[in-house]
Each structure stands twice: as C-alpha cells, then as structure tokens.
Write an enzyme that holds these catalytic residues in place. Structure first.
Site, mmCIF file in Angstrom:
data_model
loop_
_atom_site.group_PDB
_atom_site.id
_atom_site.type_symbol
_atom_site.label_atom_id
_atom_site.label_comp_id
_atom_site.label_asym_id
_atom_site.label_seq_id
_atom_site.Cartn_x
_atom_site.Cartn_y
_atom_site.Cartn_z
ATOM 1 N N GLU A 100 0.807 6.727 -6.713
ATOM 2 C CA GLU A 100 -0.329 7.662 -6.803
ATOM 3 C C GLU A 100 0.165 9.108 -6.861
ATOM 4 O O GLU A 100 -0.342 9.921 -7.642
ATOM 5 C CB GLU A 100 -1.236 7.446 -5.597
ATOM 6 C CG GLU A 100 -2.443 8.337 -5.481
ATOM 7 C CD GLU A 100 -3.155 8.082 -4.171
ATOM 8 O OE1 GLU A 100 -3.115 8.963 -3.286
ATOM 9 O OE2 GLU A 100 -3.737 6.992 -4.011
ATOM 10 N N LYS A 158 0.830 -1.208 0.000
ATOM 11 C CA LYS A 158 0.000 0.000 0.000
ATOM 12 C C LYS A 158 0.865 1.259 0.000
ATOM 13 O O LYS A 158 0.514 2.276 -0.610
ATOM 14 C CB LYS A 158 -0.916 -0.004 1.224
ATOM 15 C CG LYS A 158 -1.799 1.240 1.378
ATOM 16 C CD LYS A 158 -2.667 1.497 0.162
ATOM 17 C CE LYS A 158 -3.813 2.442 0.411
ATOM 18 N NZ LYS A 158 -3.535 3.700 1.045
#
Length: 327
Positions: free
Chosen positions: A196, A189
């Site tokens: 991102e 993550k």
C-alpha cells in the site's frame, strides 16, 4: 452467533454494526463509555468493565480486540486472558506485529485459550463495503467461526470472477482467507500495508510531476497547466492504473484541487517498517517499498504536493488525520 467487541473506534465500532446487521449478537466494551452507550442504543449489549464484558458472553466465549497495535493491544489481550476460560477464543483484529502473535498464541495455549490474528483492511468504509480479512491461527477454530468472518467480509459483490477460479472454491473470492498458523494473518496484512505504501507513493509522485509541469524553470513550449483533478477522474475510467486508492484521490482533489487542507506530514503506522524488516531477514530486495517508507520519513522535514496527496489518501481510506511536524 454471539461475539464480544473490545475497542469501538473508527473500525471496531463499524465492525460491530456490520455484525449486528448480519444478525449476530454483539457484546461491547471500550474505555469510552459514551461510544459504548451509543452502540447499545443500536442494539448491542453494552458493558462497563472487562469483568462485566466477560460475564455477559456465553461460553465458549469469542472476544474480538480492535485497539491500537503495541502496548494497548498487549494490555487488553493479557487482561482478557486472565478472565477467559479454557475453550474461549480471543481474536486480535488490529495491526499487531506477527511475531507478537506467535508469542501470545503460545502463552494463551498454556491456558487452553484459542488465539487468532486477523489482519483487517477496509478502513472507515468497511461498514458498507465489508472488510478484507487475513486470518491466522488454528484452522478448526477459524472454521467454527466462519459465520463471523463471512458477515464481516465483502462477499463476491459485483466483482467479476477471476478466469480460471470457477472450480477452485474457497473463501478468497468472498474477501476472507485462512492464511496459516499463528502470525500468518498479520504477516499477510503487514506486507499488504507495505505494498500500500508503494502504490500510494507512485500515485503521489506522478501527480507531483503534473503539478510542476508548469514550472518557470522549463522552456515555455514545454510547460503544461494541467487539471490534476480531471486527470485522476479520467484515469478512473478504463485506465490500467485505476484502483480504489485512485478513486479516493480523485474524491479528495474534487473537494480541494490544491489539497491545502493537508500539511504533507505523512505518518507510518508500523507495518511498512516491519515489511522491510521481514525482507531483510529473508534477503529479499524491495526497493520500491523501502523508498516509499523513507519518503514518509522525509515528509516530516519538508512538504511537497506528493506528500499532501499521500495525506489525502490516508484520510480518505482510513480516517487518519496527520499531525503537524514537531507535534
């Protein structure tokens, strides 16, 4: 299955709702009694204290912690660990640093309490879209709790299968994945969020070039007064740069083409920094991700249209509200 949810904020509350929709029984606790009462009105078992929370969970208990990473998560995990029993499972679904997971897992193992780290992506849209789950910990425990993860995850939905995966099986196509031992879930993550940053920065800089294409500093025959909202809408349809982030950007620009409702101050929540730190430890170059992180630092000194685009994307996917510089 029965599961306890600690933390009922932007994501925790909707995760509890999605679990209840899937037929699971949710025991809920948060410091804010009002949100607990609201969720209880929707079918959850509300509790007033952590002692009450643990008492209303049937053994072997499963408690999912969804609070801000750092001191808040550390406090809740340790407070729960003192109340749980051998065989119980504690899940951290926030954005904790993966090395903290390894430490916590080791500490809880001494009490014979299972610990899972679950990187969770989905933001404020997860209730309807589902949550992408990246899971670390003991594989047997993960497999036992598969009904929980399967309910939270998006499932295959309308996304076409990747050619060549038809016979591979596994859960990745359903939006959740066992990544490895303790820390692996949050490690995946962490890098996800680092990527991102880079994707968002690329969109933001490109749209800023469009905004300045009409600059008086350019020769008149090379000036273009471009409709940026229309361009982002165009790119959503058939372009190789289409994505959910672009969808959200197009939505923000349709609502306010100048993005004047955003200051351009762009926060970073930690994972981008940790990704760069991991790259340094591994001697892996990550020029784009590093630049994207530094751009966020710079945004706190002066603001461009690109930074307003970044703020708009963060607000759309995660409900993040940027704070004014100096606050």
């Amino acid at each position: 299955m029965q599961i306890g949810m600690v933390g009922l904020g932007r994501m925790g509350g909707n995760m509890a709702r999605r679990l209840m929709r899937g037929g699971h029984k949710v025991v809920a606790w948060a410091r804010n009694a009002k949100v607990v009462q609201e969720l209880a009105g929707e079918g959850a078992v509300g509790t007033t204290t952590l002692d009450d929370f643990v008492a209303k969970l049937a053994a072997p208990r499963v408690a999912w912690v969804m609070v801000p990473a750092g001191a808040a998560t550390e406090q809740v995990v340790m407070d729960l660990a003192r109340r749980l029993s051998p065989g119980d499972t504690l899940i951290d679904g926030g954005n904790s640093y993966f090395k903290d997971d390894v430490r916590r897992s080791r500490a809880l193992r001494e009490r014979r309490i299972n610990y899972l780290d679950v990187g969770t992506s989905g933001g404020v849209w997860g209730l309807e879209r589902g949550y992408c789950l990246m899971i670390g910990g003991d594989r047997a425990v993960v497999e036992r709790l598969d009904p929980i993860f399967r309910t939270l995850a998006p499932g295959m939905g309308t996304i076409s299968r990747t050619p060549g995966r038809e016979t591979q099986g596994g859960t990745a196509e359903h939006g959740y994945l066992y990544c490895g031992p303790s820390g692996a879930g949050h490690f995946v993550k962490m890098v996800h969020n680092g990527i991102e940053y880079g994707l968002m920065q690329a969109y933001a800089e490109g749209l800023d070039i469009f905004k300045n294409a009409s600059s008086k500093e350019l020769p008149e025959e090379l000036r273009y007064d471009l409709n940026i909202a229309d361009i982002t809408e165009l790119w959503r349809r058939g372009s190789v740069v289409s994505s959910w982030l672009l969808d959200l950007t197009a939505q923000a620009l349709a609502e306010n083409p100048t993005l004047s409702n955003y200051t351009g101050v762009v926060a970073d929540s930690g994972e981008g920094r940790w990704t760069i730190m991991a790259a340094i430890e591994e001697a892996v170059p990550c020029d784009v991700l590093s630049a994207a992180l530094y751009a966020r630092f710079r945004s706190r000194q002066g603001h461009t249209f690109a930074e307003k685009v970044l703020s708009a994307m963060r607000h759309k996917f995660g409900g993040h509200v940027e704070q004014p510089a100096g606050s």
